[in-house]
Design a protein around this motif. Structure first.
Motif, PDB file in Angstrom:
ATOM      1  N   LYS A  11     -37.596   9.428  43.515  1.00 33.96           N
ATOM      2  CA  LYS A  11     -37.867   8.135  42.888  1.00 33.96           C
ATOM      3  C   LYS A  11     -37.771   8.239  41.447  1.00 33.96           C
ATOM      4  N   ARG A  12     -38.138   9.366  40.841  1.00 35.76           N
ATOM      5  CA  ARG A  12     -37.929   9.584  39.471  1.00 35.76           C
ATOM      6  C   ARG A  12     -36.586  10.395  39.055  1.00 35.76           C
ATOM      7  N   ALA A  13     -35.681  10.416  40.028  1.00 35.64           N
ATOM      8  CA  ALA A  13     -34.103  11.164  39.544  1.00 35.64           C
ATOM      9  C   ALA A  13     -33.344  10.006  38.700  1.00 35.64           C
ATOM     10  N   LEU A  14     -33.070  10.750  37.734  1.00 32.68           N
ATOM     11  CA  LEU A  14     -32.203  10.038  36.625  1.00 32.68           C
ATOM     12  C   LEU A  14     -30.964  10.610  36.055  1.00 32.68           C
ATOM     13  N   CYS A  15     -29.958   9.775  35.718  1.00 30.50           N
ATOM     14  CA  CYS A  15     -28.779  10.456  34.936  1.00 30.50           C
ATOM     15  C   CYS A  15     -29.179  10.219  33.394  1.00 30.50           C
ATOM     16  N   PRO A  16     -28.405  11.241  32.583  1.00 34.71           N
ATOM     17  CA  PRO A  16     -28.573  11.029  31.317  1.00 34.71           C
ATOM     18  C   PRO A  16     -28.351   9.667  30.995  1.00 34.71           C
ATOM     19  N   MET A  17     -27.501   8.783  31.484  1.00 36.26           N
ATOM     20  CA  MET A  17     -27.006   7.442  30.587  1.00 36.26           C
ATOM     21  C   MET A  17     -28.335   6.607  30.757  1.00 36.26           C
ATOM     22  N   GLU A  18     -29.201   6.800  31.579  1.00 39.90           N
ATOM     23  CA  GLU A  18     -30.365   5.935  31.905  1.00 39.90           C
ATOM     24  C   GLU A  18     -31.422   6.007  30.726  1.00 39.90           C
ATOM     25  N   LEU A  19     -31.345   7.286  30.211  1.00 36.73           N
ATOM     26  CA  LEU A  19     -32.459   7.440  28.980  1.00 36.73           C
ATOM     27  C   LEU A  19     -32.078   6.806  27.819  1.00 36.73           C
ATOM     28  N   ALA A  20     -33.066   6.281  27.252  1.00 37.87           N
ATOM     29  CA  ALA A  20     -33.062   5.566  26.070  1.00 37.87           C
ATOM     30  C   ALA A  20     -32.089   6.467  25.046  1.00 37.87           C
ATOM     31  N   PRO A  21     -31.461   5.871  24.456  1.00 40.99           N
ATOM     32  CA  PRO A  21     -30.481   6.512  23.030  1.00 40.99           C
ATOM     33  C   PRO A  21     -31.755   7.440  22.289  1.00 40.99           C
TER      34      PRO A  21
ATOM     35  N   ILE B  49     -26.868   6.051  43.719  1.00 42.09           N
ATOM     36  CA  ILE B  49     -27.058   7.350  44.038  1.00 42.09           C
ATOM     37  C   ILE B  49     -28.555   7.497  44.615  1.00 42.09           C
ATOM     38  N   ARG B  50     -29.441   6.924  43.877  1.00 43.62           N
ATOM     39  CA  ARG B  50     -30.894   7.166  44.255  1.00 43.62           C
ATOM     40  C   ARG B  50     -31.170   6.457  45.727  1.00 43.62           C
ATOM     41  N   GLU B  51     -30.536   5.329  45.930  1.00 46.30           N
ATOM     42  CA  GLU B  51     -30.590   4.648  47.286  1.00 46.30           C
ATOM     43  C   GLU B  51     -30.001   5.577  48.249  1.00 46.30           C
ATOM     44  N   ALA B  52     -28.952   6.337  48.075  1.00 41.33           N
ATOM     45  CA  ALA B  52     -28.260   7.169  48.929  1.00 41.33           C
ATOM     46  C   ALA B  52     -28.975   8.155  49.430  1.00 41.33           C
ATOM     47  N   MET B  53     -29.757   8.659  48.331  1.00 46.64           N
ATOM     48  CA  MET B  53     -30.679   9.909  48.288  1.00 46.64           C
ATOM     49  C   MET B  53     -31.869   9.648  49.315  1.00 46.64           C
ATOM     50  N   TYR B  54     -32.278   8.220  48.970  1.00 47.57           N
ATOM     51  CA  TYR B  54     -33.594   7.858  49.842  1.00 47.57           C
ATOM     52  C   TYR B  54     -33.237   8.078  51.456  1.00 47.57           C
ATOM     53  N   ARG B  55     -31.964   7.918  51.522  1.00 45.46           N
ATOM     54  CA  ARG B  55     -31.581   7.528  53.199  1.00 45.46           C
ATOM     55  C   ARG B  55     -31.085   9.357  53.571  1.00 45.46           C
ATOM     56  N   GLY B  56     -30.889  10.166  52.649  1.00 45.72           N
ATOM     57  CA  GLY B  56     -30.656  11.412  53.206  1.00 45.72           C
ATOM     58  C   GLY B  56     -29.340  11.849  52.597  1.00 45.72           C
ATOM     59  N   ALA B  57     -28.723  11.588  51.559  1.00 47.98           N
ATOM     60  CA  ALA B  57     -27.654  12.248  50.674  1.00 47.98           C
ATOM     61  C   ALA B  57     -28.379  13.114  49.998  1.00 47.98           C
ATOM     62  N   ASP B  58     -27.795  14.416  49.568  1.00 53.25           N
ATOM     63  CA  ASP B  58     -28.009  15.447  48.703  1.00 53.25           C
ATOM     64  C   ASP B  58     -28.230  15.336  47.388  1.00 53.25           C
ATOM     65  N   GLY B  59     -27.321  14.292  46.763  1.00 53.62           N
ATOM     66  CA  GLY B  59     -27.228  14.313  45.154  1.00 53.62           C
ATOM     67  C   GLY B  59     -26.032  13.204  44.975  1.00 53.62           C
ATOM     68  N   GLY B  60     -25.647  13.538  43.711  1.00 55.04           N
ATOM     69  CA  GLY B  60     -24.455  12.668  43.575  1.00 55.04           C
ATOM     70  C   GLY B  60     -23.923  12.768  41.950  1.00 55.04           C
TER      71      GLY B  60
END
Length: 295
Positions: free
Chosen positions: A203-213, A75-86
């Motif tokens: 570059k700091r966009a994250l989804c909840p799954m990526e956060l530490a428990p 998702i981040r890679e797509a946003m770097y290129r022009g996508a709005d989110g995911g």
């Protein structure tokens, strides 16, 4: 005319680096043992979506991907290129899905996004399966028109789209009504590179799954940025969120299984060095005729 576009993208294992630990004992791909990359043909699909966005002010491009937390990188890679989110479609129940279970899960996610989606665009196939089935299956499950082997979108206006398809034996120009599902060939236009300003923005966009428990966005460095910039919180969907039938997800919903994955290297049993002399060329032709390689 503004368009609501969904791009289907997948993080795939780099099949150029298949080793002995590429398979799990259950017969599924051991994705943790292989480098992960953006599926190449999904990048071609993303470019077609971004071109439509450029040509139709007000349009949005949303990426949907399924996988573990690390798949949010797509998702981040797509946003770097022009996508709005995911949205990252992630749940233990989705693990081990074949194309049938994958298309079911993706179709539920698209229904969650809304029934006003105009285009769903994905790569023709993924390099870890080479089936080219998910796109058409998503179209079937959603009851939408579909155009496969897309090479270029020629026009999209007045509720209709015109597409050039590159197929065996030639090229077709096809017109159909929106909404539609497109699958894009790897021979289509390559995706544009990252935009430096967008990299800094997302570059700091994250989804909840990526956060530490046990942690939240408030526990992260630059926590104030996640409050000020909602777009840094990537979407995440589970089976419960999309109201998916567990019997149709993951291994439970997969009638096909991968038996084995091997890295096969072809080696010549013998080699012969030839010069450009008439004698060598005549000898080669006679040998090829004798073993019926030619003639």
């Amino acid at each position: 005319m503004s368009l609501k576009i969904v791009v289907l993208a997948k993080q795939v294992p780099d099949t150029r680096n298949v080793g002995p630990d590429a398979m799990t004992p259950e017969g599924t791909v051991n994705r943790a043992a292989l480098p992960a990359i953006f599926n190449p043909e999904d990048l071609n699909a993303l470019e077609q979506a971004l071109r439509l966005k450029d040509a139709n002010p007000g349009s949005t491009v949303t990426v949907v991907t399924m996988g573990p937390g690390r798949a949010a990188e797509i998702i981040r890679e797509a946003m770097y290129r022009g996508a709005d989110g995911g949205y990252l479609l992630t749940d233990r129940a989705f693990a081990g899905a074949d194309t049938l279970a994958t298309s079911y899960a993706i179709s539920t996610a698209i229904k969650y996004i809304g029934d006003d989606v105009d285009l769903i665009i994905g790569g023709r196939q993924a390099i870890d399966g080479d089936t080219a089935q998910v796109g058409p299956q998503v179209a079937e499950k959603l009851g939408l028109n579909q155009i496969t082997y897309t090479e270029e979108i020629l026009s999209c206006k007045d509720g209709k789209i015109v597409v050039k398809r590159h197929i065996d034996g030639g090229v077709e120009t096809v017109e159909t009504a929106l909404p539609v599902v497109l699958t894009v060939n790897g021979s289509a236009a390559p995706c544009r590179p990252r935009n430096a300003k967008r990299v800094m923005k997302f570059k700091r966009a994250l989804c909840p799954m990526e956060l530490a428990p046990g942690t939240t966005y408030a526990d992260l460095p630059y926590a104030d940025q996640y409050e000020k910039k909602p777009y840094l919180k990537l979407g995440q969907l589970t089976c419960a969120d999309v109201n998916a039938d567990l019997n149709q997800c993951g291994l439970a919903g997969s009638p096909t299984k991968v038996k084995n994955v091997e890295n096969i290297v072809f080696k010549a049993k013998e080699s012969k060095v030839l010069t450009g002399s008439d004698e060598d060329i005549n000898g080669l032709i006679q040998e090829l005729l004798a073993n019926h390689t030619i003639g």
